[in-house]
Scaffold this active site. Sequence first.
Site, PDB file in Angstrom:
ATOM      1  N   CYS A 265      -2.293   2.598  -8.846  1.00  0.00           N
ATOM      2  CA  CYS A 265      -2.758   3.238  -7.600  1.00  0.00           C
ATOM      3  C   CYS A 265      -1.584   3.251  -6.635  1.00  0.00           C
ATOM      4  O   CYS A 265      -1.553   2.480  -5.670  1.00  0.00           O
ATOM      5  CB  CYS A 265      -3.950   2.496  -7.003  1.00  0.00           C
ATOM      6  SG  CYS A 265      -5.419   2.451  -8.046  1.00  0.00           S
ATOM      7  N   ALA A 266      -0.617   4.120  -6.880  1.00  0.00           N
ATOM      8  CA  ALA A 266       0.724   3.938  -6.330  1.00  0.00           C
ATOM      9  C   ALA A 266       1.005   4.588  -4.985  1.00  0.00           C
ATOM     10  O   ALA A 266       1.892   4.138  -4.263  1.00  0.00           O
ATOM     11  CB  ALA A 266       1.761   4.456  -7.343  1.00  0.00           C
ATOM     12  N   ALA A 267       0.305   5.673  -4.638  1.00  0.00           N
ATOM     13  CA  ALA A 267       0.705   6.458  -3.466  1.00  0.00           C
ATOM     14  C   ALA A 267       0.752   5.588  -2.197  1.00  0.00           C
ATOM     15  O   ALA A 267      -0.113   4.724  -2.003  1.00  0.00           O
ATOM     16  CB  ALA A 267      -0.254   7.629  -3.260  1.00  0.00           C
ATOM     17  N   PRO A 268       1.773   5.859  -1.354  1.00  0.00           N
ATOM     18  CA  PRO A 268       2.843   6.857  -1.464  1.00  0.00           C
ATOM     19  C   PRO A 268       4.032   6.437  -2.314  1.00  0.00           C
ATOM     20  O   PRO A 268       5.010   7.168  -2.417  1.00  0.00           O
ATOM     21  CB  PRO A 268       3.272   7.048  -0.009  1.00  0.00           C
ATOM     22  CG  PRO A 268       3.041   5.711   0.612  1.00  0.00           C
ATOM     23  CD  PRO A 268       1.805   5.158  -0.042  1.00  0.00           C
ATOM     24  N   GLY A 270       5.669   3.043  -2.485  1.00  0.00           N
ATOM     25  CA  GLY A 270       6.620   2.048  -2.008  1.00  0.00           C
ATOM     26  C   GLY A 270       6.963   0.978  -3.026  1.00  0.00           C
ATOM     27  O   GLY A 270       8.139   0.710  -3.292  1.00  0.00           O
ATOM     28  N   LYS A 271       5.952   0.366  -3.620  1.00  0.00           N
ATOM     29  CA  LYS A 271       6.214  -0.689  -4.607  1.00  0.00           C
ATOM     30  C   LYS A 271       6.855  -0.110  -5.857  1.00  0.00           C
ATOM     31  O   LYS A 271       7.732  -0.724  -6.467  1.00  0.00           O
ATOM     32  CB  LYS A 271       4.919  -1.427  -4.952  1.00  0.00           C
ATOM     33  CG  LYS A 271       4.341  -2.245  -3.819  1.00  0.00           C
ATOM     34  CD  LYS A 271       3.088  -2.974  -4.286  1.00  0.00           C
ATOM     35  CE  LYS A 271       2.348  -3.555  -3.096  1.00  0.00           C
ATOM     36  NZ  LYS A 271       1.865  -2.489  -2.171  1.00  0.00           N
ATOM     37  N   ASP A 289      -1.582   8.092  -9.485  1.00  0.00           N
ATOM     38  CA  ASP A 289      -2.643   8.115  -8.479  1.00  0.00           C
ATOM     39  C   ASP A 289      -3.614   9.229  -8.805  1.00  0.00           C
ATOM     40  O   ASP A 289      -3.396  10.035  -9.711  1.00  0.00           O
ATOM     41  CB  ASP A 289      -2.108   8.228  -7.054  1.00  0.00           C
ATOM     42  CG  ASP A 289      -2.882   7.298  -6.109  1.00  0.00           C
ATOM     43  OD1 ASP A 289      -4.130   7.440  -6.031  1.00  0.00           O
ATOM     44  OD2 ASP A 289      -2.258   6.447  -5.457  1.00  0.00           O
ATOM     45  N   ASP A 334      -2.273  -2.512  -7.142  1.00  0.00           N
ATOM     46  CA  ASP A 334      -2.443  -2.611  -5.685  1.00  0.00           C
ATOM     47  C   ASP A 334      -3.602  -1.678  -5.341  1.00  0.00           C
ATOM     48  O   ASP A 334      -3.407  -0.484  -5.129  1.00  0.00           O
ATOM     49  CB  ASP A 334      -1.153  -2.193  -4.973  1.00  0.00           C
ATOM     50  CG  ASP A 334      -1.244  -2.398  -3.469  1.00  0.00           C
ATOM     51  OD1 ASP A 334      -1.884  -3.373  -3.047  1.00  0.00           O
ATOM     52  OD2 ASP A 334      -0.685  -1.571  -2.716  1.00  0.00           O
ATOM     53  N   CYS A 387      -4.077  -5.074   0.623  1.00  0.00           N
ATOM     54  CA  CYS A 387      -3.579  -5.231   1.991  1.00  0.00           C
ATOM     55  C   CYS A 387      -4.734  -5.626   2.907  1.00  0.00           C
ATOM     56  O   CYS A 387      -4.917  -5.046   3.981  1.00  0.00           O
ATOM     57  CB  CYS A 387      -2.882  -3.966   2.476  1.00  0.00           C
ATOM     58  SG  CYS A 387      -3.910  -2.474   2.454  1.00  0.00           S
TER      59      CYS A 387
END
Length: 435
Positions: A265-268, A270-271, A289, A334, A387
Amino acid sequence: MTDRVNTRELILEILLQVTREQEYSHIAIRGVLDKYRYLPKQDRAFILRVSEGTLERLIEMDYMINQVSKTKVNKMKSVIRNILRMGVYQLKYMDAVPDRAACNEAVKLAVRKGFGGLKGFVNGVMRNISRNLSQLHFPDPDKNPLEYLSVQYSVPMWLAEKWTTDYGYENARQSFESFLAPSVTSVRTNLTLTTPEKLKAQLLAEGVTVLENPRVDYGMFLFGYDTLDSLPSFREGKFYVQDTASMLAVEQAEVSENNYVIDVCAAPGGKSAHMAEKLMGTGMVEARDLTPYKVELIEENIRRCRLANMRAVCQDALKPDPDSMEKADIVIADLPCSGLGVIGRKPDIKYRMKPETMEELAALQRQILSVVHNYVKPGGMLLYSTCTVNPQENEENAGWFEKTYPQFRLLAMEQTFPDRFTDGFFTAKFKKENI
């Protein structure tokens, strides 16, 4: 203020988008600032300060208005409600704006928006608060501690009660206080393109105020710039906006040369970008994503940061991918969460989120983990992160995962609490045993 554009009308537009149309605050603010980027820096700063400040303190503003108005805030028309909120914010928190100007401009704005019949009402409320600002009463922290937290820091009562129960009163109070602190921009140096020393020198030459990050030697905090895309260093991909806690989460994953990494679940991105940079041109990071829009956000950052060992893929994390079974050295999960750790940057979250929604999100996280853990090869790592600050989504889900999938051993787990320089963030690192 300019003659051609009424900045207070733009602020009202932002407030209505967020409170009436349920737009995300950072998107509404960015949309207006991008559209009117030709405005003088002073006007843009005024728009940002009043819109962000009003949204951060909505509960406090409503509490003040309700003390002097016979018509309670929740009974008012949305336009009038938000004109008063932004006006009262200026009265209490902006010494540079004369009280008379704040009152008069609120009345003018009501007329401008077609509510001339209520100009006397707006004028009465504003001037009443202006005259009696120091006499308005607020909840007593000793007699009504939860109500005090709710009003003083503009958090819903349920959140004040939950965090006090889960983490203690003082931890809750300090976290809520940090949400109202002036925001900073946390960035990470793209070490494939430059060094922290060179980046800092370039940023200083571009007129940016830079504070080094004591927790991450390649991180820094930026102040005093207008827009990121006005900085050549940003356009050249030499840094990425990323919170300290997120950087430390990537460090936990212990990426090695030639690793294959899936970020589900990567967007945008950063990781994922951080992982790709740490691979120094080797291996591959697949950033996935759900929607083409989110995939495009990832691709934009791949291009800007010039990462040849990263690709973006449109993939639903809830749907098993047979081709990925036991292929990844590292899976980053994430996952969608309640976002309570980033309220300092996205204040509307605290008004939007509900306890029942948090329960649904905790269940969704378990569903996704049930699918994506299959992508980890024996001996590989799964990094679960959110987060947010919520035991049900964090520690309880980590415990559930370890119990449900005993082939995964919990190596480390950490909950950070928000402060001015760091988001509230949770990480749990698991290793898949060679069975």
